[in-house]
Design a protein around this motif. Structure first.
Motif, PDB file in Angstrom:
ATOM      1  N   ILE A 358     -30.937 -16.591 -23.953  1.00 24.15           N
ATOM      2  CA  ILE A 358     -32.307 -16.163 -23.666  1.00 24.15           C
ATOM      3  C   ILE A 358     -32.692 -16.522 -22.236  1.00 24.15           C
ATOM      4  CG2 ILE A 358     -34.736 -16.615 -24.221  1.00 24.15           C
ATOM      5  CD1 ILE A 358     -33.894 -16.864 -27.161  1.00 24.15           C
ATOM      6  N   ALA A 359     -32.323 -17.712 -21.790  1.00 25.33           N
ATOM      7  CA  ALA A 359     -32.623 -18.129 -20.412  1.00 25.33           C
ATOM      8  C   ALA A 359     -31.950 -17.200 -19.407  1.00 25.33           C
ATOM      9  CB  ALA A 359     -32.176 -19.571 -20.194  1.00 25.33           C
ATOM     10  N   ARG A 360     -30.718 -16.809 -19.677  1.00 23.48           N
ATOM     11  CA  ARG A 360     -30.008 -15.890 -18.777  1.00 23.48           C
ATOM     12  C   ARG A 360     -30.698 -14.534 -18.718  1.00 23.48           C
ATOM     13  NH1 ARG A 360     -25.326 -17.952 -21.297  1.00 23.48           N
ATOM     14  NH2 ARG A 360     -25.101 -16.019 -22.511  1.00 23.48           N
ATOM     15  N   PHE A 368     -40.830 -17.575 -18.233  1.00 19.11           N
ATOM     16  CA  PHE A 368     -40.542 -16.494 -19.166  1.00 19.11           C
ATOM     17  C   PHE A 368     -39.786 -16.969 -20.415  1.00 19.11           C
ATOM     18  CE2 PHE A 368     -40.707 -14.168 -15.022  1.00 19.11           C
ATOM     19  CZ  PHE A 368     -41.872 -13.472 -15.285  1.00 19.11           C
ATOM     20  N   TYR A 369     -38.795 -17.866 -20.213  1.00 22.51           N
ATOM     21  CA  TYR A 369     -37.977 -18.233 -21.368  1.00 22.51           C
ATOM     22  C   TYR A 369     -38.466 -19.481 -22.114  1.00 22.51           C
ATOM     23  CZ  TYR A 369     -35.499 -21.933 -18.710  1.00 22.51           C
ATOM     24  OH  TYR A 369     -35.170 -23.049 -17.988  1.00 22.51           O
ATOM     25  N   ASP A 374     -39.706 -22.817 -27.018  1.00 23.74           N
ATOM     26  CA  ASP A 374     -40.652 -23.625 -27.795  1.00 23.74           C
ATOM     27  C   ASP A 374     -40.745 -23.129 -29.236  1.00 23.74           C
ATOM     28  OD1 ASP A 374     -41.160 -25.169 -25.578  1.00 23.74           O
ATOM     29  OD2 ASP A 374     -42.995 -24.088 -25.010  1.00 23.74           O
ATOM     30  N   VAL A 375     -40.716 -21.814 -29.405  1.00 26.43           N
ATOM     31  CA  VAL A 375     -40.747 -21.239 -30.756  1.00 26.43           C
ATOM     32  C   VAL A 375     -39.497 -21.650 -31.535  1.00 26.43           C
ATOM     33  CG1 VAL A 375     -40.565 -19.089 -32.064  1.00 26.43           C
ATOM     34  CG2 VAL A 375     -42.207 -19.263 -30.189  1.00 26.43           C
TER      35      VAL A 375
END
Length: 533
Positions: A358-360, A368-369, A374-375
């Protein structure tokens, strides 16, 4: 779940996720004859008419009176009547054939139970509310040797009494064997199941509690859709999907545009995943869809609406944004569903891999990520994670002997907690602690066993069974942890109507209830056997 930000990498595709990681540290006889004797044919008939018939009728839990129907008897005629099979009638199936099937199933169940002392087992909860408003639950035991239906309960009268619920679960655990039960996996986080989970999480208990990985992923996706405001994007994508696949002429035009290639959607056992798979499939076909609607004349109202949607750049931007947020989770779940069911040793590492992916997707920009992380962390910490996951990560040789294994405080705490909970004897605990050092340093039997060619192609539990006999105490602990699943009972789609009938005891005689209990035991265990196969 502790997660460090790592160096930036370019994403190869949306949602690229690995289960574990691949960077290991270096180091017949001829049966073609058609000549079959009459005796063999007779045996074949007997087998089909007995075992196959019993497994089909009891495994599918059809209405037993259906076997008396003429069409069923006609179906049992094979090869145009040349090999007719004598089918049982309803009386036989309710009588001696049920008893015969019961004995076979009991024998198999006993063999599975014998394995619990070595591998342990997970108790899975399938809870629901039936049409009469009753709160019902079915318990299933899962281990590498197979699945076992345990019992069903109606908890309507005491669903608000957590003490009574706890007593019910504790009684079942004691019946299975406290040292045989490694964890309990729930199907939900709400209602009485959620309250019971909170009670387990808040107390120091011998058995760990977790929620099925698929349900936790569903919770993550629901929460992400709320914070990212996906709106009606899934409805719009589904309209495109239905428009193409429900109109043969449109489908042919699309195939011509794509040189015969269809828009395909991977199958999934989880219904909530399907809209995301359709979304991904439509996005992959973006270029061809845009070209198709640009090169053809679309006259009717529906065609014009779909054409306008496909040509709308903001629509595709939203689709891509949704995929960046969710595709890593979807593909992570698909990895779990296709991998060996005993995947507890992979869940910790895979969750980290999902977060990295997701970070990528957002070029490692925290604004943004991080909300998505956190979710994931919220669901992980409240519902999914228990110490076994961290211990499984440490004891999984594929992860541990890789170049990027990360030992943090959560992993250490999880390992220690699992050891203390699962091993009573203090002397054995100390012995295992010493043996862990040998595993960690790759010494003695772990020296050769830690090499890449010794780890590849074998499950973590099998690796410990074959490679670590020099240290039996640690071997036993590792096998019990790594033999567990992370998925719940919903995966096996148990036929709830039978349990509902079984628990409707009013006006039922003792003999009727006993018969129904036997039928439920046979059906559920045959069904679970077919699922495991």
């Amino acid at each position: 779940m502790v997660m460090e930000e790592r160096s930036c990498h370019t994403a190869n595709r949306v949602g690229d996720v690995q289960m574990g990681n691949g960077h290991k540290r270096g180091r017949s006889e001829d049966s073609s004859s058609n000549n079959v004797s009459i005796g063999v044919e007779t045996d074949k008939q007997d087998m089909l008419s007995n075992k196959a018939q019993k497994k089909w009728v009891f495994g599918k839990c059809v209405n037993l009176s259906a076997v008396d129907a003429p069409c069923f008897k006609e179906m049992m005629t094979v090869d145009g009547g040349q090999m007719g099979l004598e089918s049982s009638d309803c009386h036989d199936l309710n009588g001696w054939r049920l008893q015969d099937a019961l004995e076979e199933v009991q024998d198999r169940v006993e063999k599975i139970k014998e394995s619990w002392a070595i591998t342990g087992c997970s108790i899975l909860l399938d809870a629901w509310v039936d049409q009469k408003g009753r709160d019902l639950v079915t318990f299933v035991a899962d281990c590498p040797a197979g699945l076992v239906y345990l019992i069903s309960f109606d908890v309507s009268d005491f669903k608000d009494d957590v003490t009574a619920l706890l007593s019910l679960v504790n009684g079942l655990v004691e019946e299975v064997g406290v040292r045989n039960v490694t964890q309990i996996i729930a199907c939900s986080t709400s209602g009485w199941v959620g309250e019971l989970g909170e009670l387990f999480a808040g107390h120091d208990r011998e058995v760990f509690w977790s929620v099925s990985v698929s349900h936790c992923f569903e919770l993550m996706l629901v929460k992400i859709s709320k914070i990212r405001s996906f709106g009606d994007i899934f409805d719009k994508v589904n309209n495109i999907w239905l428009f193409i696949n429900n109109n043969p002429s449109v489908l042919n035009i699309f195939r011509d545009q794509c040189h015969g290639i269809d828009i395909t959607v991977s199958s999934s056992e989880f219904e909530f995943v399907t809209p995301y798979l359709i979304l991904e499939s439509i996005f992959k076909a973006k270029k061809n869809l845009t070209a198709m609607f640009a090169s053809s004349n679309w006259n009717n109202e529906q065609c014009i609406a779909i054409s306008n949607l496909v040509s709308d750049s903001s629509f595709w931007e939203t689709v891509e944004s949704v995929l960046k947020c969710t595709s890593p989770l979807i593909h992570g779940l698909l990895l779990f569903s296709t991998a060996n069911n005993q995947h507890l040793g992979y869940v910790y590492d895979t969750m980290d891999s999902i977060k990295e992916s997701i970070a990528r997707e957002f070029n490692h920009k925290p604004q943004f990520y991080k909300p998505l992380w956190d979710v994931i962390d919220d669901v992980w910490n409240k519902h999914l994670h228990n110490p076994l996951h961290a211990a499984g990560y440490f004891l999984n040789p594929t992860a541990f002997y890789s170049t990027n294994f990360h030992l943090d405080i959560e992993v250490v705490t999880g390992l220690i907690s699992s050891l203390i909970h699962m091993v009573e004897d203090c002397h054995v605990q100390f012995k295992i602690s010493t043996q862990i050092d040998m595993y960690r340093l790759g010494k003695d039997c772990f020296n050769e066993a830690s090499q890449a060619d010794q780890i590849t192609g074998i499950s973590p539990a099998e690796w410990w069974a074959h490679k670590a006999s020099q240290y039996p105490e640690l071997q036993s602990l590792a096998i019990k942890i790594l033999s567990q699943t992370c998925e719940g009972a919903s995966k096996y789609k148990l036929k709830r109507s039978l349990a509902e009938k079984l628990l409707l005891t009013e006006g039922m005689s003792h003999c009727e209830r006993k018969h129904l209990e036997e039928l439920a035991f046979v059906h559920y265990n045959l069904h679970l056997q077919s699922c495991k196969a």
